[in-house]
Design a protein around this motif. Structure first.
Motif, PDB file in Angstrom:
ATOM      1  N   PRO A  95      83.901 -17.685  21.609  1.00  0.00           N
ATOM      2  CA  PRO A  95      84.642 -16.447  21.832  1.00  0.00           C
ATOM      3  C   PRO A  95      83.773 -15.202  22.046  1.00  0.00           C
ATOM      4  O   PRO A  95      82.665 -15.096  21.488  1.00  0.00           O
TER       5      PRO A  95
ATOM      6  N   PRO B 221      89.400 -19.017  15.219  1.00  0.00           N
ATOM      7  CA  PRO B 221      89.103 -19.225  16.643  1.00  0.00           C
ATOM      8  C   PRO B 221      89.138 -20.705  17.030  1.00  0.00           C
ATOM      9  O   PRO B 221      88.693 -21.550  16.251  1.00  0.00           O
TER      10      PRO B 221
ATOM     11  N   SER C 191      88.791 -17.756  25.541  1.00  0.00           N
ATOM     12  CA  SER C 191      87.800 -17.176  24.627  1.00  0.00           C
ATOM     13  C   SER C 191      87.594 -15.683  24.828  1.00  0.00           C
ATOM     14  O   SER C 191      86.593 -15.139  24.368  1.00  0.00           O
TER      15      SER C 191
END
Ligand code: TEU
Length: 587
Positions: free
Chosen positions: A444, A460, A18
């Motif tokens: 993240p 993501p 992340s």
């Protein structure tokens, strides 16, 4: 306590998945870490710990390693590691990797071989048991069975829920032990051959130029044997691993050997993830020539947690938090140097936990920022090594969880099932997840307010915290009043040679300890006294001073537009809500 090179350093934890994604697959990677080394250097970071990047099925996000000598392609290559080590060295930075040796992955070749031949050489690398359907001691009231009737060797509950025994793939009556997830079979440290394999691997990495390791879940390598049942502590008939750990004796023999064969000859820096240690063991763990250089202080992270389920975990008040900070300082004294955190990849965000959530909800924006800085200040200057977890330096907060389908973390999914089985409503269970989930720290890094939060150009792997448009690095870099710029000031102050001797080695003396929601202490050495004082409430308060002030070293409300001028006399100071000062005293 002997002085060590790392005592005056600042450490930072990266959760690689992340942190920063350079190839657009939505997963952070090693090239991303290399690209951000200058960012970390500029922040003032010296030591960087990477959560696991080894080859892994990522069932527990890399804490399930299928090849200790390889890098997972999702993170990069071994060349990337070599480049990272070289680039860090150029910048006088130190790279520390995660050492996960209580268990490996069920996809590791050792385990595959053990499955093929449980009675062979590799069977001895694990805890394997051939079981029967009839109990050996039928009068053991606590005995539990597998769903198909085999009597398990013990009734311990794995950290992620359910019994620690799982059927060995390909076999009817063989079972293996896993204190974490079933994809994380425990390695048998009683076997000298297994230990040799581990030492060879650790030395291989240290020879590469790694500064050291953060050592995962290490207390679990010693089991209380022979296996036995304990009184159940939930209606599942199982009992927490912590109970077994109370009875386990002799982990020090393994840890001493590990140190002597690997860390000591390389002068490695090591930080243990140690829970459940016995108080009298502290000198052996982190005293001079202890098993580890340092270990994390988890007294506040475990505070108020319950075996009964996450809905029973208690929120921590500022006074409880202060109690944890101070009692740890008292316990450790001069024995060694602990590692101090407010969060990590297993914990909710510190600002969402150690600042009362009811305050965070109603405070004006500027006071919320002050509170984040207050928390940063109070944990930063207690004795020990300050660690920053990625995103902490911009004040990242917990992520709202609207549905269990949004949750990735296996520990959270287990906790959810436990709560529902106990009749907790979905609404309350979601609230408990929001407060406790490991996903909170794993969303993240919020580099900017752009789509993907500047973390990725793709999708993501874990949803972004929707707060990223407001809380992100890009928006904070140019703002002198930002949380980010305050962290830079904290670091600069801790490294300032005029004060660092006292900040690092000075005595620790609680101040106004019995005043509720004041967190204050002095650090002293020789003729120098430094006072950290925080008004940990929303309301303005006047507080007495132990001595006149020589210099204001840090003020968390300086540079803020509405920061009122300080009112200090020789005897007292007036602090607005969450205002926090670091003062050099005239003594
Ligand atoms: O954690 C060890 C541990 O005992 C806990 O922090 C546990 O993960 C948590 O209480 C569950 O809610 C380490 C790692 O930090 C963690 O990420 C891994 O999952 C675990 O070991 C297994 O390797």
């Amino acid at each position: 306590m002997e002085k060590q090179w790392w005592h005056g350093k600042i450490a930072y934890q990266i959760y690689p998945k992340s942190f920063y994604d350079t190839d657009g697959d939505g997963i952070g990677d090693l090239p991303g870490i290399i690209e951000k080394l200058d960012y970390l250097k500029d922040l003032g970071v010296d030591i960087v710990w990477l959560s696991p990047v080894y080859r892994s099925p990522l069932a527990d996000q890399g804490y399930d390693i299928s090849d200790y000598y390889d890098i997972d392609p999702r993170f990069g290559t071994m060349d990337d590691i070599d480049r990272l080590l070289a680039e860090a060295k150029k910048r006088d930075m130190y790279i520390v990797m995660d050492l996960v040796v209580n268990h490996c992955s069920d996809e590791h070749e050792w385990f595959k071989k053990a499955c093929l031949d449980p009675e062979g050489e590799y069977g001895q690398y694990f805890y394997l048991k051939k079981l029967k359907k009839t109990a050996s001691s039928p009068d053991d009231a606590f005995a539990v069975r597998s769903p198909d009737g085999y009597v398990l060797p013990c009734n311990w509950r794995s950290y992620f829920g359910g019994p620690v025994w799982e059927k060995l793939p390909g076999h009817e009556d063989w079972f293996y032990l896993h204190v974490f997830h079933k994809k994380q079979p425990d390695l048998n440290w009683e076997n000298p051959k297994l230990r040799e394999e581990i030492y060879t691997m650790v030395n291989w990495w240290l020879d590469k130029g790694l500064a050291g390791f953060r050592i995962d879940a290490i207390i679990n390598i010693k089991k209380a044997l022979p296996f036995q049942n304990y009184a159940p502590d939930r209606e599942d008939g199982l009992c927490t691993i912590g109970r077994m750990l109370q009875d386990a004796r002799g982990v020090g023999e393994f840890l001493g050997e590990l140190r002597d064969r690997t860390f000591a000859p390389h002068q490695a820096f090591t930080v243990g993830e140690v829970f459940n240690e016995k108080a009298e063991e502290l000198p052996a763990f982190i005293g001079d020539h202890g098993y580890f250089s340092s270990m994390f202080d988890f007294s506040e992270t475990v505070w108020g947690s319950s075996h009964a389920g996450w809905h029973k975990n208690k929120g921590i008040t500022p006074d409880d938090y202060k109690g944890c900070l101070f009692s740890t300082q008292d316990k450790v004294g001069d024995i060694g140097f602990l590692s101090n955190i407010i969060e990590n990849h297993d914990e909710p965000r510190g600002v969402s936990r150690y600042i009362p959530p009811q305050d965070m909800k109603i405070m004006p924006e500027e006071m919320r920022t002050a509170a984040k800085k207050a928390l940063a200040t109070v944990y930063f200057f207690v004795r020990g090594l300050p660690w920053i977890y990625q995103g902490q330096e911009i004040g990242m907060e917990n992520v709202p969880i609207r549905s269990i389908s949004e949750v990735d973390d296996i520990a959270s999914i287990d906790a959810w099932n436990v709560m529902l089985r106990q009749g907790v409503s979905e609404k309350d269970a979601l609230l408990a997840l929001e407060r406790n989930s490991r996903d909170n720290a794993r969303t993240p890094f919020q580099w900017s307010g752009a789509p993907g939060a500047g973390f990725t150009t793709g999708t993501p792997w874990l949803r972004l915290n929707p707060g990223y448009t407001k809380i992100n690095l890009a928006q904070q870099t140019g703002d002198p009043a930002s949380v980010y710029n305050y962290y830079k000031k904290l670091i600069r102050l801790r490294k300032d040679s005029r004060y660092s001797g006292t900040m690092i080695y000075g005595s620790f003396e609680p101040y106004l300890a019995d005043q509720s929601r004041v967190i204050a202490y002095q650090r002293r050495s020789g003729a120098q006294a430094i006072l950290v004082v925080s008004n940990y409430t929303k309301e303005t308060r006047a507080l007495p001073l132990p001595a006149p002030v020589r210099k204001v070293l840090l003020d968390n409300c300086a540079d803020t537009p509405a920061g009122e001028p300080l009112q200090i006399t020789d005897k007292s100071v007036v602090l607005s809500g969450y205002r926090t000062l670091v003062l050099e005293l005239d003594v």
